[in-house]
Motif scaffolding. Structure first.
Motif, PDB file in Angstrom:
ATOM      1  N   VAL A 209       0.823  -1.210   0.000  1.00 20.38           N
ATOM      2  CA  VAL A 209       0.000   0.000   0.000  1.00 20.38           C
ATOM      3  C   VAL A 209       0.853   1.255   0.000  1.00 20.38           C
ATOM      4  O   VAL A 209       0.473   2.274  -0.578  1.00 20.38           O
ATOM      5  CB  VAL A 209      -0.962  -0.021   1.210  1.00 20.38           C
ATOM      6  N   GLY A 210       1.990   1.200   0.646  1.00 20.85           N
ATOM      7  CA  GLY A 210       2.846   2.383   0.724  1.00 20.85           C
ATOM      8  C   GLY A 210       3.897   2.206   1.788  1.00 20.85           C
ATOM      9  O   GLY A 210       3.968   1.182   2.473  1.00 20.85           O
ATOM     10  N   ALA A 211       4.729   3.229   1.972  1.00 19.57           N
ATOM     11  CA  ALA A 211       5.810   3.166   2.954  1.00 19.57           C
ATOM     12  C   ALA A 211       6.256   4.565   3.310  1.00 19.57           C
ATOM     13  O   ALA A 211       6.077   5.521   2.543  1.00 19.57           O
ATOM     14  CB  ALA A 211       6.979   2.350   2.405  1.00 19.57           C
ATOM     15  N   ASP A 212       6.853   4.692   4.509  1.00 26.96           N
ATOM     16  CA  ASP A 212       7.546   5.912   4.883  1.00 26.96           C
ATOM     17  C   ASP A 212       8.955   5.530   5.345  1.00 26.96           C
ATOM     18  O   ASP A 212       9.448   4.451   5.004  1.00 26.96           O
ATOM     19  CB  ASP A 212       6.764   6.703   5.935  1.00 26.96           C
ATOM     20  N   HIS A 288     -10.776   8.165   4.276  1.00 21.05           N
ATOM     21  CA  HIS A 288     -10.173   8.675   5.509  1.00 21.05           C
ATOM     22  C   HIS A 288      -8.808   8.018   5.720  1.00 21.05           C
ATOM     23  O   HIS A 288      -8.450   7.041   5.054  1.00 21.05           O
ATOM     24  CB  HIS A 288     -11.088   8.427   6.721  1.00 21.05           C
ATOM     25  N   GLY A 289      -8.066   8.577   6.652  1.00 24.37           N
ATOM     26  CA  GLY A 289      -6.737   8.070   6.986  1.00 24.37           C
ATOM     27  C   GLY A 289      -6.643   7.631   8.416  1.00 24.37           C
ATOM     28  O   GLY A 289      -5.632   7.860   9.071  1.00 24.37           O
ATOM     29  N   THR A 331     -10.198  17.020   0.910  1.00 25.39           N
ATOM     30  CA  THR A 331      -9.737  17.864   2.010  1.00 25.39           C
ATOM     31  C   THR A 331      -8.491  17.268   2.638  1.00 25.39           C
ATOM     32  O   THR A 331      -8.523  16.136   3.141  1.00 25.39           O
ATOM     33  CB  THR A 331     -10.834  18.012   3.076  1.00 25.39           C
ATOM     34  N   GLY A 332      -7.399  17.990   2.624  1.00 24.36           N
ATOM     35  CA  GLY A 332      -6.165  17.516   3.244  1.00 24.36           C
ATOM     36  C   GLY A 332      -5.322  16.676   2.295  1.00 24.36           C
ATOM     37  O   GLY A 332      -5.709  16.366   1.173  1.00 24.36           O
ATOM     38  N   THR A 333      -4.139  16.280   2.779  1.00 22.85           N
ATOM     39  CA  THR A 333      -3.212  15.456   2.008  1.00 22.85           C
ATOM     40  C   THR A 333      -3.462  13.994   2.330  1.00 22.85           C
ATOM     41  O   THR A 333      -3.427  13.595   3.502  1.00 22.85           O
ATOM     42  CB  THR A 333      -1.753  15.819   2.342  1.00 22.85           C
ATOM     43  N   LEU A 334      -3.702  13.199   1.307  1.00 23.80           N
ATOM     44  CA  LEU A 334      -4.063  11.803   1.511  1.00 23.80           C
ATOM     45  C   LEU A 334      -2.928  11.028   2.167  1.00 23.80           C
ATOM     46  O   LEU A 334      -1.760  11.131   1.771  1.00 23.80           O
ATOM     47  CB  LEU A 334      -4.431  11.149   0.178  1.00 23.80           C
ATOM     48  N   GLY A 335      -3.275  10.233   3.155  1.00 23.11           N
ATOM     49  CA  GLY A 335      -2.292   9.402   3.852  1.00 23.11           C
ATOM     50  C   GLY A 335      -2.955   8.622   4.972  1.00 23.11           C
ATOM     51  O   GLY A 335      -4.050   8.962   5.424  1.00 23.11           O
ATOM     52  N   ILE A 336      -2.316   7.547   5.434  1.00 21.18           N
ATOM     53  CA  ILE A 336      -2.816   6.720   6.531  1.00 21.18           C
ATOM     54  C   ILE A 336      -1.934   6.951   7.754  1.00 21.18           C
ATOM     55  O   ILE A 336      -0.719   6.742   7.709  1.00 21.18           O
ATOM     56  CB  ILE A 336      -2.820   5.228   6.151  1.00 21.18           C
ATOM     57  N   CYS A 337      -2.553   7.401   8.843  1.00 17.81           N
ATOM     58  CA  CYS A 337      -1.831   7.647  10.091  1.00 17.81           C
ATOM     59  C   CYS A 337      -1.643   6.343  10.863  1.00 17.81           C
ATOM     60  O   CYS A 337      -2.547   5.520  10.925  1.00 17.81           O
ATOM     61  CB  CYS A 337      -2.582   8.651  10.965  1.00 17.81           C
ATOM     62  N   TRP A 338      -0.470   6.167  11.457  1.00 19.60           N
ATOM     63  CA  TRP A 338      -0.203   4.991  12.287  1.00 19.60           C
ATOM     64  C   TRP A 338       0.566   5.423  13.528  1.00 19.60           C
ATOM     65  O   TRP A 338       1.111   6.527  13.588  1.00 19.60           O
ATOM     66  CB  TRP A 338       0.594   3.940  11.504  1.00 19.60           C
ATOM     67  N   GLU A 339       0.599   4.552  14.523  1.00 18.18           N
ATOM     68  CA  GLU A 339       1.326   4.864  15.740  1.00 18.18           C
ATOM     69  C   GLU A 339       1.677   3.586  16.490  1.00 18.18           C
ATOM     70  O   GLU A 339       1.030   2.552  16.333  1.00 18.18           O
ATOM     71  CB  GLU A 339       0.506   5.776  16.655  1.00 18.18           C
ATOM     72  N   THR A 340       2.737   3.660  17.298  1.00 16.14           N
ATOM     73  CA  THR A 340       3.105   2.611  18.240  1.00 16.14           C
ATOM     74  C   THR A 340       3.362   3.286  19.583  1.00 16.14           C
ATOM     75  O   THR A 340       3.013   4.454  19.763  1.00 16.14           O
ATOM     76  CB  THR A 340       4.364   1.855  17.770  1.00 16.14           C
ATOM     77  N   VAL A 342       6.119   4.309  20.768  1.00 18.88           N
ATOM     78  CA  VAL A 342       7.165   5.331  20.678  1.00 18.88           C
ATOM     79  C   VAL A 342       7.008   6.208  19.449  1.00 18.88           C
ATOM     80  O   VAL A 342       7.150   7.428  19.519  1.00 18.88           O
ATOM     81  CB  VAL A 342       8.560   4.663  20.675  1.00 18.88           C
ATOM     82  N   PHE A 343       6.690   5.587  18.296  1.00 14.00           N
ATOM     83  CA  PHE A 343       6.712   6.306  17.031  1.00 14.00           C
ATOM     84  C   PHE A 343       5.300   6.570  16.503  1.00 14.00           C
ATOM     85  O   PHE A 343       4.368   5.831  16.782  1.00 14.00           O
ATOM     86  CB  PHE A 343       7.495   5.511  15.974  1.00 14.00           C
ATOM     87  N   LYS A 344       5.220   7.639  15.722  1.00 11.39           N
ATOM     88  CA  LYS A 344       4.021   7.939  14.953  1.00 11.39           C
ATOM     89  C   LYS A 344       4.444   8.270  13.527  1.00 11.39           C
ATOM     90  O   LYS A 344       5.557   8.733  13.296  1.00 11.39           O
ATOM     91  CB  LYS A 344       3.246   9.120  15.549  1.00 11.39           C
ATOM     92  N   GLY A 345       3.525   8.025  12.593  1.00 12.08           N
ATOM     93  CA  GLY A 345       3.871   8.318  11.212  1.00 12.08           C
ATOM     94  C   GLY A 345       2.648   8.489  10.346  1.00 12.08           C
ATOM     95  O   GLY A 345       1.506   8.272  10.786  1.00 12.08           O
ATOM     96  N   ASN A 346       2.886   8.882   9.107  1.00 13.34           N
ATOM     97  CA  ASN A 346       1.818   9.071   8.140  1.00 13.34           C
ATOM     98  C   ASN A 346       2.333   8.638   6.766  1.00 13.34           C
ATOM     99  O   ASN A 346       3.241   9.270   6.226  1.00 13.34           O
ATOM    100  CB  ASN A 346       1.351  10.525   8.102  1.00 13.34           C
ATOM    101  N   VAL A 347       1.774   7.544   6.239  1.00 12.71           N
ATOM    102  CA  VAL A 347       2.181   7.043   4.935  1.00 12.71           C
ATOM    103  C   VAL A 347       1.340   7.741   3.886  1.00 12.71           C
ATOM    104  O   VAL A 347       0.111   7.592   3.856  1.00 12.71           O
ATOM    105  CB  VAL A 347       2.004   5.517   4.848  1.00 12.71           C
ATOM    106  N   LYS A 348       1.979   8.507   3.023  1.00 10.43           N
ATOM    107  CA  LYS A 348       1.265   9.326   2.042  1.00 10.43           C
ATOM    108  C   LYS A 348       0.813   8.497   0.840  1.00 10.43           C
ATOM    109  O   LYS A 348       1.252   7.383   0.628  1.00 10.43           O
ATOM    110  CB  LYS A 348       2.148  10.490   1.586  1.00 10.43           C
TER     111      LYS A 348
END
Length: 437
Positions: A209-212, A288-289, A331-340, A342-348
């Motif tokens: 699906v994607g990567a950061d 949605h993300g 609305t907004g920049t498409l991406g899926i938000c994730w978290e653990t 310690v880390f948080k991220g958003n794969v666009k």
């Protein structure tokens, strides 16, 4: 060393949940905790107060008045099973009554949160390694949308991906729910299998699906998203997207080994309209993300002409490339938000698509909630209104396909949906309407 008579006397003061728990101690306790005399008293006390022995006409209730005969003629554990069956049936009926209330906007149950609270429903994943050992992952984070719920699990003690064989998604409810008490995670629970996934060669056999910088996302049909740490090749998190259509049925009415199968649709008879099954569809679409909503739209009066039935699919055009009045801004920049932890991220360049297609009676016809990724198209925009790069996104399952085209506007930093087409399987239409296209 305590005599069985004394243990039975002690057990007779316990409630049903405690009896089930004490039966897990050892074989002797299990046999004593199955005593028909104890469970018959629990069963009798659970009957409605207005009911009396002389008013009961069923064979089962007549046996209650037989006293000792009702105990001697039954196998050990008989009244335990009858009590549990009665309680679980009443619980399922109470939950199913709540989901009968439909939202006129989406055609889906509108009291899902209330039903989940009443049922004590939660979700867990069970990872099984190649040696048969199971690892249970609980305590998910939930986020609710108009038509779906997103369930996210993460932790620091995930097993190594190389040794895992399967992942199972379960709905879990207390075996004996009590509205006056919070569900006890250590008490007896009932499992309903929602989906099972094979994890061997996950990165090769799944849709990327994607990567950061930290994780790669892989999609497992239907609706499961697995995040893999890039450096360690281990699971970072698991995200399940569950559509409200049949959500509670799948999470409650299945068993620990068999998934819930919905009953077939009963088609309405319509011998007059030759185009029956080709028109008056309604679509509700959410993009949605997980934490942010990009698009929420409804479209009515969708139809298909017979000449548009090709290669086993009916085509429903929702947004037309040539009709800019129906083009949809994102609305907004498409991406899926994730978290653990310690880390948080958003794969666009990816998102979760919630699709609800209803028939002409408003009944949900084709529904899913699944991650979708975008790709840069080789063709450039030929539209005078939009000069920018074109992106495409596709989704497919056995019931249909979705094709979306976006134009990226650099000046305003937004996406515009310029083309949206649904392809519905003719097999799905024929089985739903009882027709033949």
């Amino acid at each position: 060393s305590m005599p069985s008579e004394m243990l039975l006397k002690i057990f007779s003061y316990l409630d049903a949940v405690s009896l089930l728990s004490v039966g897990c101690v050892n074989k002797r306790f299990y046999e004593l905790a199955n005593d028909n005399g104890i469970w018959l008293r629990l069963y009798s006390s659970s009957l409605h107060p207005k009911w009396t022995i002389w008013k009961m006409k069923s064979k089962q209730t007549e046996t209650l008045s037989l006293g000792c005969a009702a105990l001697q003629d039954k196998m050990p554990g008989y009244w335990k099973k009858e009590y549990l069956f009665k309680k679980t049936s009443a619980f399922k009926s109470r939950v199913m009554r709540l989901i009968k209330y439909l939202d006129p906007y989406t055609g889906l149950p509108c009291k899902n949160k209330e039903a989940m609270k009443v049922s004590g429903l939660s979700w867990i994943i069970v990872l099984k390694d190649k040696n048969g050992k199971e690892h249970v992952v609980e305590k998910p984070n939930l986020s609710f949308k108009d038509t779906s719920v997103t369930v996210l699990w993460y932790g620091t003690d995930w097993p190594c991906l190389d040794i895992l064989s399967t992942l199972k998604l379960f709905g879990v409810t207390p075996l004996l729910p009590d509205q006056s008490r919070h569900p006890n995670r250590n008490g007896p629970r009932r499992f309903s299998l929602i989906a099972e996934y094979h994890l061997e060669n996950l990165t090769e056999n799944s849709v990327a699906v994607g990567a950061d910088e930290l994780v790669q996302l892989f999609s497992l049909s239907p609706g499961l998203l697995v995040g893999i740490w890039k450096e360690k090749n281990e699971i970072a998190f698991v995200m399940a997207n569950l559509h409200y259509n049949q959500l509670l049925e799948r999470s409650i009415l299945g068993s620990a080994t068999i998934q819930y199968v919905p009953p077939p649709n009963k088609p309405l008879l319509d011998d007059i309209d030759s185009e029956y099954g080709l028109h008056d569809y309604s679509l509700h679409l959410d993009l949605h993300g997980r934490n942010c909503m990009y698009l929420c739209g409804s479209f009515k009066y969708l139809f298909c002409k017979k000449r548009d039935i090709k290669n086993g699919y009916l085509r429903l055009r929702v947004v037309n490339l040539k009709d800019n009045r129906k083009h949809l801004p994102i609305t907004g920049t498409l991406g899926i938000c994730w978290e653990t932890e310690v880390f948080k991220g958003n794969v666009k360049d990816c998102f979760v698509m919630d699709l609800t297609l209803s028939d002409e009676t408003g009944k949900p016809f084709w529904c899913f909630s699944a991650p979708v990724h975008m790709e840069l198209s080789t063709k450039s925009s030929g539209l005078y209104d939009y000069m920018g790069h074109i992106y495409t996104a596709h989704y497919a399952d056995p019931e249909g396909k979705v094709c979306v085209e976006f134009v990226w506007l650099e000046e305003t930093k937004e996406y515009i949906i310029v083309n949206l087409v649904l392809y519905v399987s003719t097999k799905k239409v024929n089985s739903w309407y009882g027709t033949n296209y």
